[in-house]
Design a protein around this motif. Structure first.
Motif, short mmCIF file in Angstrom:
data_model
loop_
_atom_site.label_atom_id
_atom_site.label_comp_id
_atom_site.label_asym_id
_atom_site.label_seq_id
_atom_site.Cartn_x
_atom_site.Cartn_y
_atom_site.Cartn_z
N ASP A 27 0.84 -1.19 0.00
CA ASP A 27 0.00 0.00 0.00
C ASP A 27 0.88 1.25 0.00
OD1 ASP A 27 0.92 0.36 2.60
OD2 ASP A 27 -0.90 -0.41 3.53
N GLU A 28 0.28 2.42 0.15
CA GLU A 28 1.02 3.68 0.09
C GLU A 28 2.04 3.81 1.21
OE1 GLU A 28 -1.87 6.77 0.09
OE2 GLU A 28 -2.56 6.36 -1.98
N ASP A 29 1.79 3.13 2.31
CA ASP A 29 2.73 3.16 3.44
C ASP A 29 3.75 2.03 3.38
OD1 ASP A 29 1.44 5.39 4.58
OD2 ASP A 29 -0.09 4.07 5.44
N MET A 30 3.81 1.35 2.23
CA MET A 30 4.75 0.26 1.98
C MET A 30 4.49 -0.97 2.84
SD MET A 30 6.34 1.59 -0.47
CE MET A 30 7.63 0.38 -0.79
N ASN A 31 3.26 -1.11 3.31
CA ASN A 31 2.87 -2.32 4.01
C ASN A 31 2.43 -3.37 2.99
OD1 ASN A 31 3.14 -1.20 6.71
ND2 ASN A 31 1.27 -0.04 6.28
N PHE A 32 2.84 -4.60 3.19
CA PHE A 32 2.48 -5.66 2.25
C PHE A 32 1.01 -6.02 2.39
CE2 PHE A 32 7.10 -6.28 2.32
CZ PHE A 32 7.34 -6.36 0.95
N GLN A 33 0.39 -6.32 1.24
CA GLN A 33 -1.02 -6.66 1.20
C GLN A 33 -1.19 -8.09 0.71
OE1 GLN A 33 -2.11 -3.34 -1.48
NE2 GLN A 33 -3.40 -2.60 0.20
N LEU A 34 -2.31 -8.68 1.07
CA LEU A 34 -2.62 -10.03 0.60
C LEU A 34 -2.83 -10.01 -0.91
CD1 LEU A 34 -5.11 -11.08 3.39
CD2 LEU A 34 -2.77 -11.88 3.13
N PRO A 35 -2.33 -11.01 -1.64
CA PRO A 35 -2.51 -11.03 -3.09
C PRO A 35 -3.96 -11.22 -3.48
CG PRO A 35 -1.58 -13.10 -2.34
CD PRO A 35 -1.59 -12.18 -1.15
N GLU A 36 -4.38 -10.55 -4.54
CA GLU A 36 -5.75 -10.66 -5.02
C GLU A 36 -5.96 -11.98 -5.76
OE1 GLU A 36 -6.41 -7.28 -7.46
OE2 GLU A 36 -6.17 -5.82 -5.83
N SER A 37 -7.16 -12.50 -5.69
CA SER A 37 -7.57 -13.70 -6.45
C SER A 37 -6.73 -14.93 -6.12
CB SER A 37 -7.51 -13.42 -7.96
OG SER A 37 -8.29 -12.30 -8.30
N VAL A 38 -6.20 -14.98 -4.90
CA VAL A 38 -5.42 -16.14 -4.46
C VAL A 38 -6.03 -16.64 -3.16
CG1 VAL A 38 -3.19 -17.01 -3.70
CG2 VAL A 38 -3.30 -15.34 -5.55
N GLU A 39 -6.49 -17.88 -3.14
CA GLU A 39 -7.07 -18.47 -1.94
C GLU A 39 -5.95 -19.08 -1.09
OE1 GLU A 39 -10.21 -21.14 -2.89
OE2 GLU A 39 -11.25 -19.71 -4.19
N LEU A 40 -5.35 -18.24 -0.26
CA LEU A 40 -4.18 -18.66 0.50
C LEU A 40 -4.49 -19.82 1.44
CD1 LEU A 40 -2.55 -15.22 1.39
CD2 LEU A 40 -1.73 -16.90 -0.27
N ASP A 41 -5.71 -19.87 1.96
CA ASP A 41 -6.04 -20.94 2.90
C ASP A 41 -6.12 -22.30 2.22
OD1 ASP A 41 -8.28 -20.01 1.53
OD2 ASP A 41 -9.67 -20.71 3.06
N CYS A 42 -6.21 -22.31 0.87
CA CYS A 42 -6.26 -23.57 0.12
C CYS A 42 -4.93 -23.89 -0.56
CB CYS A 42 -7.35 -23.51 -0.94
SG CYS A 42 -9.01 -23.28 -0.26
#
Length: 322
Positions: A84-99
């Protein structure tokens, strides 16, 4: 991935030190695991009929470096980790990490889970949703690309057809020294050049179209049958690998599909090389190639080989996992 991870260190004379020793903080959800370049290489090159990279919930590979570094070159199929704008990492879009079976993050060069850097910070964010531990690449992009320059790419988006058509490389059993593969890989001149394969053991009925000749090829014409006697070739195969395996001169063991006969000979070699049990050798090769599967007759022969090498049969091959 749950529970304790069984790992065999195989490589005392290799130029890559400690490449097959996982460093674990935990094997519980929400924790991080340090993985080596070799382990990522083998994840990228797992295949059944097609590359496993085509499976939607197989691997999420994230590059936590800068946009400029990512655009210059990254590991194949990796997507850039979003911030994000504060350089914090974000979860990737369209990726079901729990699976996701594997989620791996890398930066330029992280060497410890105690490091504070982009890969660790990104992995902590990913671990919030991942069911399995999140892997951090030891040595980062610099180390991986140094060993596997042919798995670098500038492609940002991979079409499904491109992933389907990706041709996996042989599985790495002893880093830089011993590989296991199928007939296509054994006949591929680019693979031989990139992997520095100078000698091959061919365990199939037909000779292969190889540029290697004479003393650098051992052909064992054995069918993949429970009645086939592969045990008679174990000693000659081990002697061949011992005499041809050295830095910058790797050996490839191949069979038609690279699943039964080739894995049997490789397991036999690990028992010989490490003077270890069949169980330990089996665990190591299975970790390298998750669908390796010696037939039942070959498993019995490996049990006999275990007794020959270490003096007793320590492994209970009646266990269903064999």
């Amino acid at each position: 991935m749950a529970g304790q991870c069984d790992c065999v260190t195989i490589c005392p004379h290799s130029y890559r030190q400690g490449v097959h020793s996982n460093v674990h903080r935990s094997c519980n959800m929400g924790e991080l695991v340090l993985w080596t370049a070799t382990e990522l290489y083998n994840i990228l090159n797992q295949s059944t009929k097609f590359s496993r990279l085509a499976e939607p919930n197989y691997l999420c590979l994230l590059d936590a470096r800068s946009k400029r570094e990512y655009n210059e070159s990254h590991i194949i199929t990796a997507r850039r980790a979003k911030q994000d704008e504060d350089m914090n990492f974000q979860l990737p879009e369209s990726v079901e990490l729990d699976c996701m079976m594997y989620c791996l993050v890398y930066d330029s060069r992280t060497n410890s889970l105690d490091d504070e850097g982009p890969a660790i910070n990104c992995a902590r964010v990913m671990s919030q949703l991942c069911r399995h531990p999140v892997m951090v690449l030891k040595g980062g992009y610099e180390e991986f690309s140094g060993y596997y320059h042919f798995l670098r790419s500038q492609k940002v988006f991979w079409m499904p057809q491109e992933i389907d058509e990706f041709q996996p490389y042989p599985i790495e059993v002893i880093p830089g020294l011993l590989y296991m593969g199928d007939q296509r890989q054994a006949s591929d001149h680019h693979i031989q050049k990139n992997m520095k394969i100078k000698s091959q053991i061919n365990i199939s009925l037909e000779p292969m179209n190889l540029s290697l000749m004479g003393e650098h090829v051992l052909h064992m014409a054995v069918p993949d049958s429970c009645d086939s006697d592969l045990l008679q070739f174990f000693l000659s195969a081990c002697r061949f690998i011992d005499s041809h395996m050295m830095p910058n001169c790797a050996v490839l063991v191949s069979s038609d599909l690279g699943i039964s006969r080739s894995s049997t000979v490789v397991i036999a070699y690990i028992i010989h090389y490490r003077k270890c049990t069949l169980q330990e050798a089996w665990n190591h090769v299975l970790k390298c190639k998750t669908n390796m599967r010696p037939n039942r007759g070959f498993v019995q022969q490996l049990s006999e080989w275990e007794k020959t090498i270490i003096g007793q049969q320590n492994t209970d091959i009646s266990d269903p996992k064999f």
